[in-house]
Scaffold this motif. Structure first.
Motif, PDB file in Angstrom:
ATOM      1  N   UNK A  38      43.019  23.705  71.764  1.00 21.62           N
ATOM      2  CA  UNK A  38      42.640  22.308  71.996  1.00 21.62           C
ATOM      3  C   UNK A  38      42.750  21.916  73.470  1.00 21.62           C
ATOM      4  N   UNK A  39      43.166  22.847  74.314  1.00 20.01           N
ATOM      5  CA  UNK A  39      43.320  22.557  75.749  1.00 20.01           C
ATOM      6  C   UNK A  39      42.025  22.935  76.468  1.00 20.01           C
ATOM      7  N   UNK A  40      41.403  21.987  77.191  1.00 18.73           N
ATOM      8  CA  UNK A  40      40.147  22.289  77.880  1.00 18.73           C
ATOM      9  C   UNK A  40      40.304  23.459  78.847  1.00 18.73           C
ATOM     10  N   UNK A  41      39.194  24.147  79.111  1.00 20.03           N
ATOM     11  CA  UNK A  41      39.225  25.317  79.998  1.00 20.03           C
ATOM     12  C   UNK A  41      39.828  24.937  81.349  1.00 20.03           C
ATOM     13  N   UNK A  42      39.496  23.752  81.812  1.00 20.69           N
ATOM     14  CA  UNK A  42      40.026  23.296  83.096  1.00 20.69           C
ATOM     15  C   UNK A  42      41.001  22.142  82.880  1.00 20.69           C
ATOM     16  N   UNK A  43      42.232  22.284  83.377  1.00 19.99           N
ATOM     17  CA  UNK A  43      43.241  21.227  83.224  1.00 19.99           C
ATOM     18  C   UNK A  43      42.995  20.105  84.219  1.00 19.99           C
ATOM     19  N   UNK A  44      43.570  18.929  83.943  1.00 24.39           N
ATOM     20  CA  UNK A  44      43.554  17.833  84.908  1.00 24.39           C
ATOM     21  C   UNK A  44      44.325  18.283  86.157  1.00 24.39           C
ATOM     22  N   UNK A  45      43.905  17.834  87.355  1.00 19.97           N
ATOM     23  CA  UNK A  45      44.636  18.190  88.571  1.00 19.97           C
ATOM     24  C   UNK A  45      46.097  17.739  88.471  1.00 19.97           C
ATOM     25  N   UNK A  46      47.017  18.560  88.988  1.00 20.94           N
ATOM     26  CA  UNK A  46      48.434  18.210  88.949  1.00 20.94           C
ATOM     27  C   UNK A  46      49.165  18.736  87.724  1.00 20.94           C
ATOM     28  N   UNK A  47      48.423  19.411  86.817  1.00 22.03           N
ATOM     29  CA  UNK A  47      49.063  19.968  85.619  1.00 22.03           C
ATOM     30  C   UNK A  47      48.838  21.473  85.536  1.00 22.03           C
ATOM     31  N   UNK A  48      49.829  22.169  84.984  1.00 18.92           N
ATOM     32  CA  UNK A  48      49.728  23.622  84.791  1.00 18.92           C
ATOM     33  C   UNK A  48      50.244  23.976  83.396  1.00 18.92           C
ATOM     34  N   UNK A  49      50.022  25.228  83.010  1.00 22.13           N
ATOM     35  CA  UNK A  49      50.553  25.745  81.744  1.00 22.13           C
ATOM     36  C   UNK A  49      51.618  26.788  82.083  1.00 22.13           C
ATOM     37  N   UNK A  61      35.253  31.466  78.443  1.00 19.83           N
ATOM     38  CA  UNK A  61      34.805  30.139  78.009  1.00 19.83           C
ATOM     39  C   UNK A  61      34.441  29.269  79.216  1.00 19.83           C
ATOM     40  N   UNK A  62      35.283  29.336  80.253  1.00 18.56           N
ATOM     41  CA  UNK A  62      35.028  28.527  81.445  1.00 18.56           C
ATOM     42  C   UNK A  62      33.741  28.968  82.140  1.00 18.56           C
ATOM     43  N   UNK A  63      33.525  30.293  82.222  1.00 22.31           N
ATOM     44  CA  UNK A  63      32.316  30.812  82.867  1.00 22.31           C
ATOM     45  C   UNK A  63      31.065  30.392  82.095  1.00 22.31           C
ATOM     46  N   UNK A  64      31.230  30.140  80.785  1.00 21.94           N
ATOM     47  CA  UNK A  64      30.091  29.707  79.963  1.00 21.94           C
ATOM     48  C   UNK A  64      29.895  28.191  80.034  1.00 21.94           C
ATOM     49  N   UNK A  65      30.746  27.517  80.754  1.00 22.89           N
ATOM     50  CA  UNK A  65      30.615  26.079  80.881  1.00 22.89           C
ATOM     51  C   UNK A  65      31.817  25.328  80.345  1.00 22.89           C
ATOM     52  N   UNK A  66      32.667  26.034  79.596  1.00 25.54           N
ATOM     53  CA  UNK A  66      33.946  25.479  79.155  1.00 25.54           C
ATOM     54  C   UNK A  66      33.858  24.205  78.343  1.00 25.54           C
ATOM     55  N   UNK A  67      32.814  24.069  77.565  1.00 25.03           N
ATOM     56  CA  UNK A  67      32.642  22.823  76.832  1.00 25.03           C
ATOM     57  C   UNK A  67      32.866  23.045  75.352  1.00 25.03           C
ATOM     58  N   UNK A  68      33.421  22.032  74.659  1.00 24.13           N
ATOM     59  CA  UNK A  68      33.604  22.198  73.218  1.00 24.13           C
ATOM     60  C   UNK A  68      32.374  21.704  72.472  1.00 24.13           C
ATOM     61  N   UNK A  69      31.281  21.416  73.206  1.00 26.95           N
ATOM     62  CA  UNK A  69      30.043  21.034  72.530  1.00 26.95           C
ATOM     63  C   UNK A  69      29.161  22.258  72.299  1.00 26.95           C
ATOM     64  N   UNK A  70      29.669  23.438  72.624  1.00 30.68           N
ATOM     65  CA  UNK A  70      28.931  24.676  72.425  1.00 30.68           C
ATOM     66  C   UNK A  70      29.784  25.616  71.577  1.00 30.68           C
TER      67      UNK A  70
END
Ligand SMILES: NCc1[nH]cc(CCC(=O)O)c1CC(=O)O
Length: 306
Positions: A84-95, A235-244
């Motif tokens: 459920x975590x987007x391919x790209x995080x909000x700036x200032x956050x890490x995992x 996933x990110x290289x493919x556009x990282x979207x959950x609409x695909x």
């Protein structure tokens, strides 16, 4: 200075709470003397039950409120299902940590039929996941695919009420909730691929809190991290979207990483598949490589509009 207390921001669904409590227990075990508290909260993603996530803004909806709590200093970390975590995080956050992965397969769940092949022609199958819809279309074009939203308990309730002949959920979520007996069959590689990061629990925290990050990093599992890095990079290289509809599954072996990827088209049921092997320290390169192989087969047409 090393913190003596950590507050976990979590969603309130049974699965989210189980995962947050699991992380709390692991943190207490790794750091004796550390106090760990829960900060349960409702997110936009939880409130919107009537529309598909793809149409209302995507996966970030489940993270936003938790990130604001961390930004405002009301919580120190958030616990998420990594898928459920987007391919790209909000700036200032890490995992800082990804915990050891559970069973990443999806589950075929039905009260009347043993598996996908046993479903009669035109059977009603519930799922709102575009990936699951595309895979079902590809494997069984005759099925009648119906939307199904809500948390795990809600979805099982709708199946039991007779709205569907079968539904598809993640094995990991069912196992965590003590509902493994509902799993009639596993939908797994090579035919069926999970979502990138499925069955892995991730910890999110602020990148500007090094002492907190150091405590959290104790929970990171190296093999799971390598695998999900490859899946998420693809996933990110493919556009990282959950609409695909995108599926990804990386296996860690003695020889290195083996990544399988898939992009689907719900309308046509067409599935593009690619796989590659790489060194364990090259997870991101491997992810991009499999994405390139999918593009070479025409994946761009499936990703249209993004
Ligand atoms: N989108 C909801 C969600 N997010 C994570 C899981 C399962 C647990 C996991 O994959 O870690 C589920 C439920 C499901 O898909 O059945």
């Amino acid at each position: 200075m090393t913190p003596s207390i950590l507050r976990i921001a979590t969603r309130k669904s049974a699965l989210a709470l189980w995962q947050a409590e699991h992380v709390a227990a692991e943190l207490r075990a790794a750091h004796p003397g550390l106090t760990v508290e829960m900060v349960p909260m409702t997110t936009r993603g939880d409130e919107i039950q009537d529309r598909s996530l793809a149409t209302v803004g995507g996966k970030g909806l489940f993270l936003k409120e938790l990130e604001i709590a961390m930004q405002e200093g009301r919580a120190d970390l958030a616990v998420h299902s990594l898928k459920d975590v987007p391919a790209e995080l909000e700036p200032g956050f890490v995992l800082p940590a990804v915990l050891p992965r559970a069973d990443a397969a999806d589950a075929f769940i039905s009260n009347d039929y043993a598996d996908l092949a046993a479903l009669p022609l035109g059977a009603r199958v519930g799922t709102s996941s575009l990936r699951r819809q595309a895979l079902l279309r590809g494997l069984r074009p005759d099925l009648n695919l119906l939307d199904l939203r809500g948390n795990v308990g809600t979805r099982l309730g709708k199946l039991d009420a007779g709205h569907y002949d079968a539904i598809v959920l993640a094995c990991a979520g069912l196992e965590r909730l003590g509902l493994a007996e509902r799993i009639r069959g596993r939908l797994a590689a090579p035919d069926w691929l999970p979502a990138p990061g499925q069955a892995a629990i991730a910890i999110e925290a602020r990148s500007d809190q090094p002492a907190t990050l150091a405590l959290l990093a104790a929970l990171d599992d190296e093999h799971t991290r390598m695998a999900v890095d490859a899946e998420r990079a693809m996933n990110q290289a493919l556009g990282g979207s959950c609409t695909v509809p995108v599926g990804a599954w990386c296996v860690v072996t003695e020889r290195g990483l083996h990544l399988s990827g898939m992009v689907g088209d719900v309308a046509s049921g067409r599935l593009l598949r690619a796989e590659a092997e790489g060194h364990s320290d090259q997870a991101e390169t491997l992810g991009r490589q499999v994405a390139e192989a999918l593009f070479a087969q025409g994946a761009a047409a499936f990703l249209g509009g993004h």
